[in-house]
Structure formats: C-alpha cells, structure tokens
Design an enzyme around this catalytic site. Sequence first.
Site, PDB file in Angstrom:
ATOM      1  N   GLU A 103    -107.296 -42.874 -15.002  1.00  0.00           N
ATOM      2  CA  GLU A 103    -106.766 -43.041 -16.363  1.00  0.00           C
ATOM      3  C   GLU A 103    -107.896 -43.357 -17.330  1.00  0.00           C
ATOM      4  O   GLU A 103    -108.856 -44.037 -16.972  1.00  0.00           O
ATOM      5  CB  GLU A 103    -105.752 -44.191 -16.396  1.00  0.00           C
ATOM      6  CG  GLU A 103    -104.294 -43.756 -16.347  1.00  0.00           C
ATOM      7  CD  GLU A 103    -103.800 -43.071 -17.628  1.00  0.00           C
ATOM      8  OE1 GLU A 103    -104.597 -42.493 -18.388  1.00  0.00           O
ATOM      9  OE2 GLU A 103    -102.581 -43.117 -17.850  1.00  0.00           O
ATOM     10  N   ASP A 104    -107.746 -42.885 -18.547  1.00  0.00           N
ATOM     11  CA  ASP A 104    -108.717 -43.218 -19.588  1.00  0.00           C
ATOM     12  C   ASP A 104    -108.517 -44.656 -20.054  1.00  0.00           C
ATOM     13  O   ASP A 104    -109.466 -45.410 -20.234  1.00  0.00           O
ATOM     14  CB  ASP A 104    -108.615 -42.242 -20.771  1.00  0.00           C
ATOM     15  CG  ASP A 104    -107.191 -42.064 -21.282  1.00  0.00           C
ATOM     16  OD1 ASP A 104    -106.237 -42.518 -20.607  1.00  0.00           O
ATOM     17  OD2 ASP A 104    -107.021 -41.465 -22.356  1.00  0.00           O
ATOM     18  N   ASP A 107    -102.735 -49.451 -21.413  1.00  0.00           N
ATOM     19  CA  ASP A 107    -102.353 -50.307 -22.538  1.00  0.00           C
ATOM     20  C   ASP A 107    -101.151 -51.154 -22.078  1.00  0.00           C
ATOM     21  O   ASP A 107    -101.324 -52.156 -21.398  1.00  0.00           O
ATOM     22  CB  ASP A 107    -102.047 -49.359 -23.715  1.00  0.00           C
ATOM     23  CG  ASP A 107    -101.779 -50.042 -25.041  1.00  0.00           C
ATOM     24  OD1 ASP A 107    -100.884 -50.885 -25.097  1.00  0.00           O
ATOM     25  OD2 ASP A 107    -102.441 -49.717 -26.032  1.00  0.00           O
ATOM     26  N   PHE A 156    -107.214 -50.401 -31.272  1.00  0.00           N
ATOM     27  CA  PHE A 156    -106.996 -48.984 -31.035  1.00  0.00           C
ATOM     28  C   PHE A 156    -108.352 -48.286 -30.990  1.00  0.00           C
ATOM     29  O   PHE A 156    -109.168 -48.449 -31.896  1.00  0.00           O
ATOM     30  CB  PHE A 156    -106.111 -48.365 -32.116  1.00  0.00           C
ATOM     31  CG  PHE A 156    -105.660 -46.989 -31.747  1.00  0.00           C
ATOM     32  CD1 PHE A 156    -104.600 -46.808 -30.879  1.00  0.00           C
ATOM     33  CD2 PHE A 156    -106.329 -45.874 -32.231  1.00  0.00           C
ATOM     34  CE1 PHE A 156    -104.200 -45.539 -30.497  1.00  0.00           C
ATOM     35  CE2 PHE A 156    -105.927 -44.592 -31.858  1.00  0.00           C
ATOM     36  CZ  PHE A 156    -104.868 -44.432 -30.990  1.00  0.00           C
ATOM     37  N   ARG A 169    -111.138 -36.800 -29.648  1.00  0.00           N
ATOM     38  CA  ARG A 169    -111.430 -36.709 -28.206  1.00  0.00           C
ATOM     39  C   ARG A 169    -112.857 -36.258 -27.932  1.00  0.00           C
ATOM     40  O   ARG A 169    -113.431 -36.566 -26.900  1.00  0.00           O
ATOM     41  CB  ARG A 169    -110.483 -35.707 -27.522  1.00  0.00           C
ATOM     42  CG  ARG A 169    -109.019 -36.091 -27.566  1.00  0.00           C
ATOM     43  CD  ARG A 169    -108.223 -35.193 -26.617  1.00  0.00           C
ATOM     44  NE  ARG A 169    -106.791 -35.251 -26.858  1.00  0.00           N
ATOM     45  CZ  ARG A 169    -105.982 -36.196 -26.395  1.00  0.00           C
ATOM     46  NH1 ARG A 169    -106.461 -37.181 -25.669  1.00  0.00           N
ATOM     47  NH2 ARG A 169    -104.692 -36.159 -26.657  1.00  0.00           N
TER      48      ARG A 169
HETATM   49  P1  IMP Z   1     -99.451 -47.233 -22.056  1.00  0.00           P
HETATM   50  O1  IMP Z   1     -98.351 -46.409 -21.473  1.00  0.00           O
HETATM   51  O2  IMP Z   1     -98.989 -48.132 -23.161  1.00  0.00           O
HETATM   52  O3  IMP Z   1    -100.241 -48.002 -21.008  1.00  0.00           O
HETATM   53  O4  IMP Z   1    -100.460 -46.258 -22.767  1.00  0.00           O
HETATM   54  C1  IMP Z   1    -101.189 -45.371 -22.035  1.00  0.00           C
HETATM   55  C2  IMP Z   1    -101.580 -44.142 -22.815  1.00  0.00           C
HETATM   56  O5  IMP Z   1    -101.523 -44.357 -24.238  1.00  0.00           O
HETATM   57  C3  IMP Z   1    -103.003 -43.790 -22.510  1.00  0.00           C
HETATM   58  O6  IMP Z   1    -103.076 -42.904 -21.418  1.00  0.00           O
HETATM   59  C4  IMP Z   1    -103.484 -43.200 -23.802  1.00  0.00           C
HETATM   60  O7  IMP Z   1    -103.212 -41.820 -23.826  1.00  0.00           O
HETATM   61  C5  IMP Z   1    -102.679 -43.888 -24.865  1.00  0.00           C
HETATM   62  N1  IMP Z   1    -103.409 -45.025 -25.468  1.00  0.00           N
HETATM   63  C6  IMP Z   1    -103.253 -46.344 -25.244  1.00  0.00           C
HETATM   64  N2  IMP Z   1    -104.084 -47.082 -25.965  1.00  0.00           N
HETATM   65  C7  IMP Z   1    -104.825 -46.211 -26.689  1.00  0.00           C
HETATM   66  C8  IMP Z   1    -105.905 -46.372 -27.639  1.00  0.00           C
HETATM   67  O8  IMP Z   1    -106.373 -47.472 -27.978  1.00  0.00           O
HETATM   68  N3  IMP Z   1    -106.407 -45.222 -28.144  1.00  0.00           N
HETATM   69  C9  IMP Z   1    -105.942 -43.987 -27.815  1.00  0.00           C
HETATM   70  N4  IMP Z   1    -104.951 -43.790 -26.936  1.00  0.00           N
HETATM   71  C10 IMP Z   1    -104.395 -44.905 -26.377  1.00  0.00           C
HETATM   72 MG    MG Z   2    -103.347 -40.133 -25.448  1.00  0.00          MG
END
Ligand code: IMP
Ligand code: MG
Length: 179
Positions: A103-104, A107, A156, A169
Amino acid sequence: MKNEVYIHKKKFEVFIKDNEIANIVEEIANKLNKTKIKNPLFIAILNGSFLFAADIIRKINILNSEISFIKLSSYLGTNSTGKVQKLLGINGSISGRNIIILEDIIDTGTTLEKIMNLLQKENVASIKVATLLFKPDAYKKDIKINFIGKSIPNDFVVGYGLDYDEIGRNLPHIYKLKT
Ligand code: IMP
Ligand code: MG
C-alpha cells in the site's frame, strides 16, 4: 526541485524528498527479505502504490517472488468518504498463497480492511501488510500492519503515486497540504 506545488488551487509543500523515499523503500525491502516468506505473491493496490511497488520489487531477493495488481479506491477529494469499491484484478486462484499487500498509504484502514476481507475469502495461506506511509492518528482498525515505512501526522499528502483528485501522482517527492 520545487519546494511548493499547487494542485487544484491548493498549496502543497515538500515533505519527504525522493532520496528519503528511496531509503524508506530500501528499509522495508530489507525487512521483507529477512522474513524469507516462501514464494510470496506481492499484491500492490492501484493506483497509488504503482511507484512504491515498482521500486520495492526491484529490491526484493526472495526466491520465486511474484507481483500482481488490484484496484479499489476510497478517496474523493481530501476527505475519506468511507465508501470503498470492489476488488478488481485477481485472475485465477490465489488459494494457499502467501500474500504481501503493498500500500502507498494507510489512513483510516477502511480500504485495507476491505482488501483483507476479500483476500481471506480466497483461502490464502497468509497475509502480511507493507505500507510506505501510515497515519496512526487516523487509523481506526485492529488489523496489524507488519511493515511501515514512515508514520506521518494527519496531513494530506501527494506525490510518488499519491494523488489529490488524480493529480500529483507523477511528482518525485511527497508533498503535504499547507494549512
Ligand atoms: P483509508 O481507507 O482511509 O485507509 O485510505 C486509504 C486510501 O486513501 C489510500 O490507498 C489512498 O489512495 C487514499 N489516501 C489516504 N490518505 C491520503 C493522502 O494523504 N493523500 C492521498 N491519498 C490518500
Ligand atoms: Mg488514492
């Protein structure tokens, strides 16, 4: 190098430079290499992890490593919507495989939980999670994240695969929203 970039009229400032990213990626790869997981199937979560996946896989020296890509997305704008789409891109059986998710960024953990649930239905042997970035203050799940590149505050971020409404990106450094 640009210290500031504007995306959709929002100002972002440089946060993690490309050479630091490279060091973080190498550290995760070294840890993964030490695990000696047998015939691992790395599964990178598109779109955000495409650069992370491309860079880390070249540092992996585990015999018979495979890589595949799946897609879901949970983000619209700068706030997590909580909505997650379904999993695309698993062709053929992955039953019995040792999976390493790439995963990148993690969050809230909503995306990760969805992926884990979907993969578990495929009767995989094991699942480990490696993420470049982690936001501990936003994380709401109990799933263990095995390999964390860098924990960051609840800002963010964009760049190195990460987007703000699909833009950013391609940036080689990671930038954070200036507040
Ligand atoms: P989660 O489901 O809330 O954990 O979010 C995961 C996904 O949201 C990641 O795989 C990203 O694609 C996107 N995401 C979460 N935080 C950021 C951020 O700070 N910048 C850009 N994309 C984010
Ligand atoms: Mg994304």
